[in-house]
Design a protein around this motif. Structure first.
Motif, PDB file in Angstrom:
ATOM      1  N   GLU A  55      12.427   4.718  -4.843  1.00 20.28           N
ATOM      2  CA  GLU A  55      11.829   6.250  -5.088  1.00 20.28           C
ATOM      3  C   GLU A  55      10.821   6.446  -4.240  1.00 20.28           C
ATOM      4  O   GLU A  55       9.988   5.837  -4.413  1.00 20.28           O
ATOM      5  N   MET A  56      10.912   7.405  -3.294  1.00 26.29           N
ATOM      6  CA  MET A  56       9.786   7.793  -2.530  1.00 26.29           C
ATOM      7  C   MET A  56       8.966   9.035  -3.130  1.00 26.29           C
ATOM      8  O   MET A  56       9.974  10.062  -3.761  1.00 26.29           O
ATOM      9  N   THR A  57       7.873   9.028  -3.107  1.00 25.93           N
ATOM     10  CA  THR A  57       7.228  10.367  -3.795  1.00 25.93           C
ATOM     11  C   THR A  57       6.099  10.725  -2.539  1.00 25.93           C
ATOM     12  O   THR A  57       5.407   9.888  -1.988  1.00 25.93           O
ATOM     13  N   LEU A  58       6.256  12.020  -2.363  1.00 24.87           N
ATOM     14  CA  LEU A  58       5.211  12.563  -1.462  1.00 24.87           C
ATOM     15  C   LEU A  58       4.215  13.649  -2.198  1.00 24.87           C
ATOM     16  O   LEU A  58       4.770  14.316  -2.995  1.00 24.87           O
ATOM     17  N   SER A  59       3.049  13.425  -2.289  1.00 22.27           N
ATOM     18  CA  SER A  59       2.036  14.123  -3.186  1.00 22.27           C
ATOM     19  C   SER A  59       0.956  14.706  -2.088  1.00 22.27           C
ATOM     20  O   SER A  59       0.387  13.901  -1.223  1.00 22.27           O
ATOM     21  N   THR A  60       0.675  16.037  -2.176  1.00 25.00           N
ATOM     22  CA  THR A  60      -0.352  16.687  -1.435  1.00 25.00           C
ATOM     23  C   THR A  60      -1.433  17.364  -2.470  1.00 25.00           C
ATOM     24  O   THR A  60      -1.170  17.933  -3.494  1.00 25.00           O
ATOM     25  N   ALA A  61      -2.668  17.269  -1.912  1.00 20.24           N
ATOM     26  CA  ALA A  61      -3.764  17.850  -2.639  1.00 20.24           C
ATOM     27  C   ALA A  61      -4.761  18.267  -1.403  1.00 20.24           C
ATOM     28  O   ALA A  61      -5.441  17.140  -0.835  1.00 20.24           O
ATOM     29  N   GLY A  62      -4.788  19.660  -1.268  1.00 22.27           N
ATOM     30  CA  GLY A  62      -5.844  19.935  -0.205  1.00 22.27           C
ATOM     31  C   GLY A  62      -5.451  19.134   1.211  1.00 22.27           C
ATOM     32  O   GLY A  62      -4.121  19.360   1.524  1.00 22.27           O
ATOM     33  N   PRO A  63      -6.163  18.480   1.931  1.00 21.95           N
ATOM     34  CA  PRO A  63      -5.830  17.920   3.081  1.00 21.95           C
ATOM     35  C   PRO A  63      -5.193  16.518   2.921  1.00 21.95           C
ATOM     36  O   PRO A  63      -4.755  15.821   3.895  1.00 21.95           O
ATOM     37  N   ARG A  64      -5.049  15.964   1.820  1.00 24.78           N
ATOM     38  CA  ARG A  64      -4.812  14.585   1.396  1.00 24.78           C
ATOM     39  C   ARG A  64      -3.180  14.608   1.184  1.00 24.78           C
ATOM     40  O   ARG A  64      -2.598  15.534   0.583  1.00 24.78           O
ATOM     41  N   ILE A  65      -2.465  13.608   1.905  1.00 23.15           N
ATOM     42  CA  ILE A  65      -1.247  12.993   1.365  1.00 23.15           C
ATOM     43  C   ILE A  65      -1.055  11.946   1.003  1.00 23.15           C
ATOM     44  O   ILE A  65      -1.732  10.896   1.519  1.00 23.15           O
ATOM     45  N   ARG A  66      -0.465  11.772  -0.188  1.00 26.27           N
ATOM     46  CA  ARG A  66      -0.201  10.286  -0.602  1.00 26.27           C
ATOM     47  C   ARG A  66       1.320  10.140  -0.539  1.00 26.27           C
ATOM     48  O   ARG A  66       2.197  10.907  -1.092  1.00 26.27           O
ATOM     49  N   ILE A  67       1.495   9.047  -0.223  1.00 33.63           N
ATOM     50  CA  ILE A  67       3.223   8.548  -0.055  1.00 33.63           C
ATOM     51  C   ILE A  67       3.387   7.107  -0.775  1.00 33.63           C
ATOM     52  O   ILE A  67       2.523   6.283  -0.684  1.00 33.63           O
ATOM     53  N   THR A  68       4.458   7.139  -1.632  1.00 30.13           N
ATOM     54  CA  THR A  68       4.549   5.792  -2.347  1.00 30.13           C
ATOM     55  C   THR A  68       6.128   5.699  -2.304  1.00 30.13           C
ATOM     56  O   THR A  68       6.796   6.539  -2.515  1.00 30.13           O
ATOM     57  N   ALA A  69       6.420   4.290  -2.325  1.00 28.65           N
ATOM     58  CA  ALA A  69       7.725   3.814  -2.269  1.00 28.65           C
ATOM     59  C   ALA A  69       7.866   2.743  -3.479  1.00 28.65           C
ATOM     60  O   ALA A  69       6.957   2.021  -3.669  1.00 28.65           O
ATOM     61  N   GLN A  70       8.706   3.156  -4.220  1.00 27.65           N
ATOM     62  CA  GLN A  70       8.620   2.277  -5.555  1.00 27.65           C
ATOM     63  C   GLN A  70      10.064   1.783  -5.952  1.00 27.65           C
ATOM     64  O   GLN A  70      11.015   2.614  -5.789  1.00 27.65           O
ATOM     65  N   GLY A  71      10.037   0.679  -6.358  1.00 25.35           N
ATOM     66  CA  GLY A  71      11.360  -0.061  -6.629  1.00 25.35           C
ATOM     67  C   GLY A  71      11.233  -0.334  -8.201  1.00 25.35           C
ATOM     68  O   GLY A  71      10.230  -0.380  -8.690  1.00 25.35           O
ATOM     69  N   PRO A  72      12.328  -1.134  -8.663  1.00 27.30           N
ATOM     70  CA  PRO A  72      12.286  -1.323 -10.182  1.00 27.30           C
ATOM     71  C   PRO A  72      11.598  -2.643 -10.685  1.00 27.30           C
ATOM     72  O   PRO A  72      11.339  -2.662 -11.726  1.00 27.30           O
ATOM     73  N   ASP A  73      11.386  -3.476  -9.726  1.00 29.85           N
ATOM     74  CA  ASP A  73      10.577  -4.932 -10.015  1.00 29.85           C
ATOM     75  C   ASP A  73       9.452  -5.015  -9.256  1.00 29.85           C
ATOM     76  O   ASP A  73       9.293  -4.569  -8.110  1.00 29.85           O
ATOM     77  N   PRO A  74       9.010  -6.038  -9.699  1.00 28.39           N
ATOM     78  CA  PRO A  74       7.534  -6.339  -9.095  1.00 28.39           C
ATOM     79  C   PRO A  74       7.758  -6.837  -7.452  1.00 28.39           C
ATOM     80  O   PRO A  74       8.820  -7.664  -7.270  1.00 28.39           O
ATOM     81  N   LEU A  75       7.036  -6.604  -6.497  1.00 25.92           N
ATOM     82  CA  LEU A  75       7.329  -6.933  -5.247  1.00 25.92           C
ATOM     83  C   LEU A  75       6.883  -8.280  -5.269  1.00 25.92           C
ATOM     84  O   LEU A  75       5.485  -8.654  -5.529  1.00 25.92           O
ATOM     85  N   PRO A  76       7.278  -9.322  -4.442  1.00 25.07           N
ATOM     86  CA  PRO A  76       6.793 -10.699  -4.043  1.00 25.07           C
ATOM     87  C   PRO A  76       5.763 -10.358  -3.251  1.00 25.07           C
ATOM     88  O   PRO A  76       5.680  -9.197  -2.163  1.00 25.07           O
ATOM     89  N   LEU A  77       4.823 -11.257  -2.975  1.00 27.29           N
ATOM     90  CA  LEU A  77       3.630 -10.995  -2.092  1.00 27.29           C
ATOM     91  C   LEU A  77       3.936 -10.859  -0.625  1.00 27.29           C
ATOM     92  O   LEU A  77       3.109  -9.999  -0.196  1.00 27.29           O
ATOM     93  N   ILE A  78       4.952 -11.513  -0.151  1.00 26.08           N
ATOM     94  CA  ILE A  78       5.164 -11.094   1.400  1.00 26.08           C
ATOM     95  C   ILE A  78       5.640  -9.636   1.620  1.00 26.08           C
ATOM     96  O   ILE A  78       5.212  -9.110   2.611  1.00 26.08           O
ATOM     97  N   HIS A  79       6.263  -9.057   0.631  1.00 22.49           N
ATOM     98  CA  HIS A  79       6.489  -7.566   0.934  1.00 22.49           C
ATOM     99  C   HIS A  79       5.233  -6.612   0.606  1.00 22.49           C
ATOM    100  O   HIS A  79       5.494  -5.792   1.105  1.00 22.49           O
ATOM    101  N   SER A  80       4.668  -7.160  -0.414  1.00 17.54           N
ATOM    102  CA  SER A  80       3.397  -6.290  -0.543  1.00 17.54           C
ATOM    103  C   SER A  80       2.161  -6.451   0.562  1.00 17.54           C
ATOM    104  O   SER A  80       1.135  -5.684   0.419  1.00 17.54           O
ATOM    105  N   HIS A  81       2.262  -7.637   1.266  1.00 17.82           N
ATOM    106  CA  HIS A  81       1.073  -7.825   2.128  1.00 17.82           C
ATOM    107  C   HIS A  81       1.704  -8.592   3.373  1.00 17.82           C
ATOM    108  O   HIS A  81       0.910  -9.457   4.185  1.00 17.82           O
ATOM    109  N   GLY A  82       2.913  -8.462   3.806  1.00 23.82           N
ATOM    110  CA  GLY A  82       3.352  -9.081   4.795  1.00 23.82           C
ATOM    111  C   GLY A  82       3.118  -8.357   6.345  1.00 23.82           C
ATOM    112  O   GLY A  82       2.075  -7.644   6.466  1.00 23.82           O
ATOM    113  N   PRO A  83       4.135  -8.624   7.121  1.00 19.41           N
ATOM    114  CA  PRO A  83       3.637  -8.011   8.550  1.00 19.41           C
ATOM    115  C   PRO A  83       3.335  -6.325   8.540  1.00 19.41           C
ATOM    116  O   PRO A  83       2.618  -5.977   9.236  1.00 19.41           O
TER     117      PRO A  83
END
Length: 112
Positions: A55-83
């Motif tokens: 699930e991708m979410t784009l949110s704007t507020a004034g000049p700010r843009i927040r982008i989120t990518a969300q899956g159903p399960d907790p991410l393994p460390l390599i995917h949340s802090h990998g290359p």
């Protein structure tokens, strides 16, 4: 005066070919030059964790843009802090792991 904004959400199949659609979907909604690449990197990081849908979410507020990518399960460390994390942090003003640890977010348009 409160800032106005918009939010868009869309679920994408967890397939590599969908990364192109994520970039196009993002570029069609926000006008920041780094937003499509940032959305791509967030999507790929969650895709690598083996989610069936992202699930991708784009949110704007004034000049700010927040982008989120969300899956159903907790991410393994390599995917949340990998290359790809280095690229995400280089492009975004702020970035992090969602509170449930199932996704990643990045924010543009905020001074550091």
């Amino acid at each position: 005066m409160p800032e106005s904004g918009h939010t868009w959400q869309k679920a994408f199949k967890a397939e590599a070919i969908e990364a192109r659609h994520v970039r196009l979907w993002t570029a069609g909604r926000v006008r920041h030059p780094d937003a499509p690449l940032l959305a791509h990197e967030l999507y790929v990081a969650v895709l690598g964790a083996g989610a069936a849908a992202i699930e991708m979410t784009l949110s704007t507020a004034g000049p700010r843009i927040r982008i989120t990518a969300q899956g159903p399960d907790p991410l393994p460390l390599i995917h949340s802090h990998g290359p790809g994390w280095t690229l995400i942090c280089g492009l975004a003003d702020r970035a992090g792991l969602t509170t449930d640890e199932c996704g990643l977010w990045a924010q543009l348009g905020v001074s550091r």
